[in-house]
Design a protein around this motif. Structure first.
Motif, PDB file in Angstrom:
ATOM      1  N   ILE A  60       0.833  -1.200   0.000  1.00  0.00           N
ATOM      2  CA  ILE A  60       0.000   0.000   0.000  1.00  0.00           C
ATOM      3  C   ILE A  60       0.869   1.251   0.000  1.00  0.00           C
ATOM      4  N   GLY A  61       1.823   1.308   0.924  1.00  0.00           N
ATOM      5  CA  GLY A  61       2.597   2.529   1.081  1.00  0.00           C
ATOM      6  C   GLY A  61       3.491   2.805  -0.105  1.00  0.00           C
ATOM      7  N   TYR A  62       4.239   1.796  -0.538  1.00  0.00           N
ATOM      8  CA  TYR A  62       5.223   2.050  -1.581  1.00  0.00           C
ATOM      9  C   TYR A  62       4.677   1.807  -2.978  1.00  0.00           C
ATOM     10  N   SER A  63       3.860   0.740  -3.149  1.00  0.00           N
ATOM     11  CA  SER A  63       3.395   0.449  -4.506  1.00  0.00           C
ATOM     12  C   SER A  63       2.039   1.056  -4.804  1.00  0.00           C
ATOM     13  N   GLY A  64       1.364   1.586  -3.782  1.00  0.00           N
ATOM     14  CA  GLY A  64       0.076   2.216  -4.015  1.00  0.00           C
ATOM     15  C   GLY A  64      -1.036   1.239  -4.354  1.00  0.00           C
ATOM     16  N   GLN A  65      -0.851  -0.040  -4.040  1.00  0.00           N
ATOM     17  CA  GLN A  65      -1.881  -1.035  -4.340  1.00  0.00           C
ATOM     18  C   GLN A  65      -2.622  -1.362  -3.045  1.00  0.00           C
ATOM     19  N   LEU A  66      -3.855  -0.900  -2.950  1.00  0.00           N
ATOM     20  CA  LEU A  66      -4.604  -1.074  -1.708  1.00  0.00           C
ATOM     21  C   LEU A  66      -5.117  -2.512  -1.618  1.00  0.00           C
ATOM     22  N   VAL A  67      -4.212  -3.406  -1.244  1.00  0.00           N
ATOM     23  CA  VAL A  67      -4.554  -4.827  -1.136  1.00  0.00           C
ATOM     24  C   VAL A  67      -4.912  -5.124   0.316  1.00  0.00           C
ATOM     25  N   LYS A  92       4.071  -5.207  -9.561  1.00  0.00           N
ATOM     26  CA  LYS A  92       2.991  -5.511  -8.623  1.00  0.00           C
ATOM     27  C   LYS A  92       3.014  -6.973  -8.213  1.00  0.00           C
ATOM     28  N   ILE A  93       3.235  -7.861  -9.202  1.00  0.00           N
ATOM     29  CA  ILE A  93       3.206  -9.286  -8.868  1.00  0.00           C
ATOM     30  C   ILE A  93       4.349  -9.634  -7.924  1.00  0.00           C
ATOM     31  N   VAL A  94       5.536  -9.072  -8.189  1.00  0.00           N
ATOM     32  CA  VAL A  94       6.673  -9.369  -7.309  1.00  0.00           C
ATOM     33  C   VAL A  94       6.375  -8.897  -5.892  1.00  0.00           C
ATOM     34  N   VAL A  95       5.862  -7.673  -5.760  1.00  0.00           N
ATOM     35  CA  VAL A  95       5.563  -7.155  -4.424  1.00  0.00           C
ATOM     36  C   VAL A  95       4.491  -8.000  -3.755  1.00  0.00           C
ATOM     37  N   PHE A  96       3.498  -8.393  -4.535  1.00  0.00           N
ATOM     38  CA  PHE A  96       2.393  -9.203  -4.017  1.00  0.00           C
ATOM     39  C   PHE A  96       2.924 -10.535  -3.483  1.00  0.00           C
ATOM     40  N   VAL A  97       3.845 -11.140  -4.244  1.00  0.00           N
ATOM     41  CA  VAL A  97       4.400 -12.428  -3.825  1.00  0.00           C
ATOM     42  C   VAL A  97       5.243 -12.253  -2.560  1.00  0.00           C
ATOM     43  N   ILE A  98       6.044 -11.173  -2.519  1.00  0.00           N
ATOM     44  CA  ILE A  98       6.859 -10.931  -1.320  1.00  0.00           C
ATOM     45  C   ILE A  98       5.956 -10.740  -0.106  1.00  0.00           C
ATOM     46  N   ALA A  99       4.873  -9.985  -0.311  1.00  0.00           N
ATOM     47  CA  ALA A  99       3.938  -9.767   0.786  1.00  0.00           C
ATOM     48  C   ALA A  99       3.308 -11.081   1.229  1.00  0.00           C
ATOM     49  N   ALA A 100       2.987 -11.939   0.257  1.00  0.00           N
ATOM     50  CA  ALA A 100       2.384 -13.224   0.604  1.00  0.00           C
ATOM     51  C   ALA A 100       3.356 -14.061   1.422  1.00  0.00           C
ATOM     52  N   VAL A 101       4.646 -14.024   1.050  1.00  0.00           N
ATOM     53  CA  VAL A 101       5.641 -14.798   1.792  1.00  0.00           C
ATOM     54  C   VAL A 101       5.744 -14.282   3.230  1.00  0.00           C
ATOM     55  N   LEU A 102       5.815 -12.950   3.387  1.00  0.00           N
ATOM     56  CA  LEU A 102       5.914 -12.368   4.733  1.00  0.00           C
ATOM     57  C   LEU A 102       4.739 -12.797   5.604  1.00  0.00           C
ATOM     58  N   VAL A 123      12.889  -1.433  -0.710  1.00  0.00           N
ATOM     59  CA  VAL A 123      12.272  -0.161  -1.087  1.00  0.00           C
ATOM     60  C   VAL A 123      13.288   0.935  -1.366  1.00  0.00           C
ATOM     61  N   THR A 124      14.531   0.775  -0.895  1.00  0.00           N
ATOM     62  CA  THR A 124      15.496   1.836  -1.177  1.00  0.00           C
ATOM     63  C   THR A 124      16.262   1.585  -2.465  1.00  0.00           C
ATOM     64  N   GLY A 125      16.133   0.380  -3.001  1.00  0.00           N
ATOM     65  CA  GLY A 125      16.899   0.074  -4.206  1.00  0.00           C
ATOM     66  C   GLY A 125      16.181   0.508  -5.466  1.00  0.00           C
ATOM     67  N   LYS A 126      16.696  -0.005  -6.579  1.00  0.00           N
ATOM     68  CA  LYS A 126      16.099   0.323  -7.868  1.00  0.00           C
ATOM     69  C   LYS A 126      14.654  -0.150  -7.926  1.00  0.00           C
ATOM     70  N   PHE A 127      14.439  -1.353  -7.362  1.00  0.00           N
ATOM     71  CA  PHE A 127      13.079  -1.890  -7.378  1.00  0.00           C
ATOM     72  C   PHE A 127      12.133  -1.008  -6.574  1.00  0.00           C
ATOM     73  N   GLY A 128      12.645  -0.446  -5.479  1.00  0.00           N
ATOM     74  CA  GLY A 128      11.815   0.437  -4.676  1.00  0.00           C
ATOM     75  C   GLY A 128      11.393   1.665  -5.455  1.00  0.00           C
ATOM     76  N   ARG A 129      12.300   2.174  -6.280  1.00  0.00           N
ATOM     77  CA  ARG A 129      11.936   3.339  -7.108  1.00  0.00           C
ATOM     78  C   ARG A 129      10.865   2.957  -8.108  1.00  0.00           C
ATOM     79  N   ALA A 130      10.974   1.718  -8.630  1.00  0.00           N
ATOM     80  CA  ALA A 130       9.927   1.256  -9.555  1.00  0.00           C
ATOM     81  C   ALA A 130       8.589   1.175  -8.832  1.00  0.00           C
ATOM     82  N   MET A 131       8.613   0.712  -7.564  1.00  0.00           N
ATOM     83  CA  MET A 131       7.374   0.618  -6.794  1.00  0.00           C
ATOM     84  C   MET A 131       6.763   1.998  -6.607  1.00  0.00           C
ATOM     85  N   LEU A 132       7.602   2.968  -6.227  1.00  0.00           N
ATOM     86  CA  LEU A 132       7.092   4.321  -6.035  1.00  0.00           C
ATOM     87  C   LEU A 132       6.552   4.892  -7.334  1.00  0.00           C
ATOM     88  N   ALA A 133       7.243   4.542  -8.424  1.00  0.00           N
ATOM     89  CA  ALA A 133       6.814   5.071  -9.718  1.00  0.00           C
ATOM     90  C   ALA A 133       5.431   4.561 -10.078  1.00  0.00           C
TER      91      ALA A 133
END
Lengths: 298, 431
Positions: free
Chosen positions: B138-145, B294-304, B265-275
């Motif tokens: 939600i915070g970084y990728s803006g996807q209200l899941v 989105k899918i990568v973030v979703f999968v990481i969130a699912a793992v957590l 979130v601080t790396g290149k991928f994090g910038r993509a998420m913010l974008a």
């Protein structure tokens, strides 16, 4: 056959409430762009307020029903306006996600306050008219269901007249269609945010008061109502009031028939049905549902 | 910083920028040297109010202040900067230290509050993992899941069902839970992420409700009677059967999660998420594939969340459907908003703040409010959520950063810059 008719009428009752909640969501969304998670809580407030003012079933009567309901509807409408002014208005430029989360917070606050007042018990309201259920084609219809149908029809008619034949109603539609053009002709869209919340809250409160005799009112009934209303709204295509009514009634009838006819192994999953429909519709038509409004005159 | 800019730009505003992007703009500013005040000054001003993702500990010098102070002051600021400004380069290490200290002393200070127990400390660690999934989604990728309860429950049930009667090794069941969650995430991600904004929110909330109904009704989960007798974790000769040992284990995993998410979130991928959280079409036109991110973030969130669920199952030893209600998702959302939706480090603090409020309300609430103790915290949640959204949308982390900036600006005398420099452009106002 008689069984089927009974389920059908029960479904129509659920559907009418879905439709009214969906209409409340639609009014707020069209004017403000907010998806209001507290919509079901307005319905709950209507039910709970009517119970508190008129006296719960089995308790001594307080106010006459009609007066209690009118007072509750006015009070909830004013509350809707206050909520909009306090919680949404200051953040109205902050993007839809923030507004959505605010509405979740508003919903929690309402539920919390009602919890404090009603101490998590559930209450029923007495029926508007006493009498035996009617027999129609071998099925039974409770008299309260007739009240629900009547009130729903009256609300729809009133809304139609309001939106198409009064200046304020036309201004509402102007704000939905083109806020900038509305400003140019002297309508303040930001003020109509408040009006939209008031109208929508009052409408939902009336719906809540009418169903209070059939479902007991509890402080946490709001979320389920919001979500059912949301399904009705999405089914109806987001911008069309008639579509929302059709969607809500269709959903209610389907729910009721599923409850009645599903084999007992599956019946505990029946509550899932609206959400499966919701996700299916959303996914099947993700862009088609959010249609750009054509330029219109009001 | 004007209060207005701090409030309005954290979600949905077009003026988001990462600290990395700010660094780049500053780098260009430095190369332009003297002309910095004309164009780039206007360009960087909206950025200074955006919630900062902390700068990385070692590689990046702290440029946030120089971003506001302009280039001239930077040369004279660096040598004289006081110790706390130098320290702020190592903010992440400080964060690690603070979280370790907080977790390590939990057995001492939690019971001392009289309304929290060590159990709450363990739950806080588990909720931190759940909160992290929301921060990145939600915070970084803006996807209200909003389906934390589904993936969390799936992890918990995977562990509970497979590990009971020692059918499988407990650690293996955690991995199986993760695998199931990843599979499910991949299955539903493509259709779900065709939706945007609040439609995604409602659809995922629907997934959460469906999951809860299945947890309640499916014969394999035992419904509200639940599954009893999940064994407790052990590795080698080390048994995590005592509450204290498990507390440290959970917080170790939570810390790993925090550091992992921060690196993400601080790396290149994090910038993509913010974008993609701001303008998806702009992101895709600069070479980012929104769906993939989105899918990568979703999968990481699912793992957590799956790991959190498995940990909960083995800690409680008992899993029932009531733990995976949709209200759990809303509770975690409140915690994350309180901690700071765009702050990885804020999560444990938001979780603890809400648990403290909840504990206090449950203990002292019944004196004031005649209701079931377990129902009372809902009053607190709503009020806290709305107050934070209205007055401190950056959460505790955002507030702390504002204070920190204010303090160090005062201390280093950088408050002299023109007042207009930091103003948000008036686009936020209606014309």
């Amino acid at each position: 056959m008689g069984e089927f008719i009974t389920f059908l009428f029960a479904g129509l009752t659920i559907g009418a409430i879905n439709a009214l909640t969906g209409l409340g969501l639609l009014i707020i969304y069209n004017v403000t762009g907010v998806i209001n998670f507290a919509q079901g809580d307005f319905v709950m407030l209507g039910a709970m307020g009517a119970v508190l003012l008129a006296g719960a079933k089995g308790y001594p009567q307080r106010l006459p029903l009609l007066i209690a309901i009118v007072l509750v509807v006015i009070a909830v409408a004013i509350l809707g306006a206050i909520i909009e002014r306090m919680a949404f208005h200051p953040r109205r430029h902050s993007g839809p996600l923030l507004l959505l989360i605010i509405s979740i917070g508003v919903s929690l606050v309402i539920e919390g306050v009602v919890l404090v007042i009603t101490t998590s018990k559930s209450y029923g309201l007495r029926n508007f008219t006493s009498g035996k259920p009617l027999l129609v084609l071998g099925g039974t219809v409770s008299l309260q269901s007739l009240w629900v149908y009547g009130v729903t029809a009256a609300i729809l008619l009133a809304l139609y007249v309001f939106f198409s034949h009064t200046t304020v109603g036309k201004a509402f539609r102007a704000c939905e269609i083109n806020p900038l053009a509305a400003r140019l002709v002297g309508v303040r869209p930001s003020r109509y945010w408040t009006y939209a919340f008031a109208l929508s809250a009052g409408l939902s409160a009336l719906a809540g008061a009418v169903i209070a005799p059939m479902t007991t009112a509890t402080y946490n009934m709001g979320l389920a109502l919001t979500l059912d209303g949301f399904v009705a709204w999405v089914l109806g295509g987001l911008i069309s009031p008639l579509g929302v009514v059709a969607g809500g009634i269709g959903l209610g009838v389907a729910q009721s028939l599923l409850d009645g006819y599903l084999p007992s192994v599956l019946v505990s999953y029946a509550s899932v049905f609206p959400f499966i429909v919701l996700i299916a519709v959303l996914v099947a038509r993700p862009t088609g549902l959010i249609q750009a409004l054509p330029d219109r005159r009001v | 910083m004007s209060m207005k800019s701090g409030f309005t730009d954290w979600l949905g505003s077009p003026y988001h920028c990462t600290s990395e992007a700010r660094r780049e703009s500053i780098a260009s500013e430095q190369s332009m040297s003297a002309s910095a005040s004309t164009t780039s000054g206007n360009f960087t001003s909206p950025l200074s109010g955006s919630p900062l993702s902390d700068s990385t500990p070692t590689s990046a010098p702290d440029l946030d202040r120089s971003a506001q102070s302009g280039v001239d002051e930077q040369s004279c600021m660096e040598p004289t900067s006081p110790w706390w400004v130098k320290l702020s380069r190592f903010r992440s290490l400080v964060g690690v230290a603070v979280v370790i200290a907080l977790a390590a002393t939990m057995p001492a200070w939690l019971p001392a509050t009289h309304f929290l127990t060590v159990t709450d400390g363990v739950l806080a660690g588990i909720y931190t993992l759940l909160g992290l999934s929301m921060v990145i989604l939600i915070g970084y990728s803006g996807q209200l899941v909003l389906m934390v309860n589904a993936t969390y429950g799936l992890g918990a049930y995977a562990t509970a069902i497979l590990a009971i009667d020692d059918k499988f090794n407990l650690w293996l069941t955690i991995l199986i839970g993760i695998a199931i969650n990843i599979a499910l995430a991949l299955l539903i991600a493509v259709p779900l992420f065709r939706l945007q904004g609040h439609f995604l929110a409602v659809a995922t909330l629907g997934v959460g409700l469906i999951a809860y109904a299945i947890f309640q009704a499916a014969p394999i989960t035992g419904g509200s009677n639940g599954i009893n007798g999940v064994p407790s974790l052990s590795i080698g000769g080390l048994h995590f059967s005592s509450e204290k040992a498990f507390l440290y284990l959970v917080w170790l995993i939570a810390l790993l999660g925090i550091v992992g998410c921060r690196n993400l979130v601080t790396g290149k991928f994090g910038r993509a998420m913010l974008a993609i959280s701001t303008t998806e079409s702009a992101a895709s036109s600069s070479g980012i594939r929104p769906l993939r991110v989105k899918i990568v973030v979703f999968v990481i969130a699912a793992v957590l969340t799956s790991v959190a669920g498995s940990l909960y199952a083995t800690y409680a030893g008992f899993v029932s459907s009531s733990s995976f209600n949709v209200s759990l998702t809303l509770t975690i959302l409140v915690m994350v908003v309180v901690g700071g939706l765009r702050s990885v480090w804020g999560v444990p603090f938001g979780v603890l703040a809400i648990l403290i409020i909840q504990g206090a309300l449950q203990t002292y609430g019944p004196n004031i409010i005649p209701a079931n103790g377990s129902d009372i915290p809902i009053v607190g949640y709503g009020v806290v959520l709305v107050l934070f959204l209205m007055f401190l949308p950056g959460g505790l982390a955002g507030g702390a950063k504002q204070l920190w900036k204010l303090g160090s600006e005062r201390a280093t005398g950088l408050f002299r810059r023109p007042a207009t420099f930091n103003e948000q452009p008036s686009l936020e106002e209606s014309p």
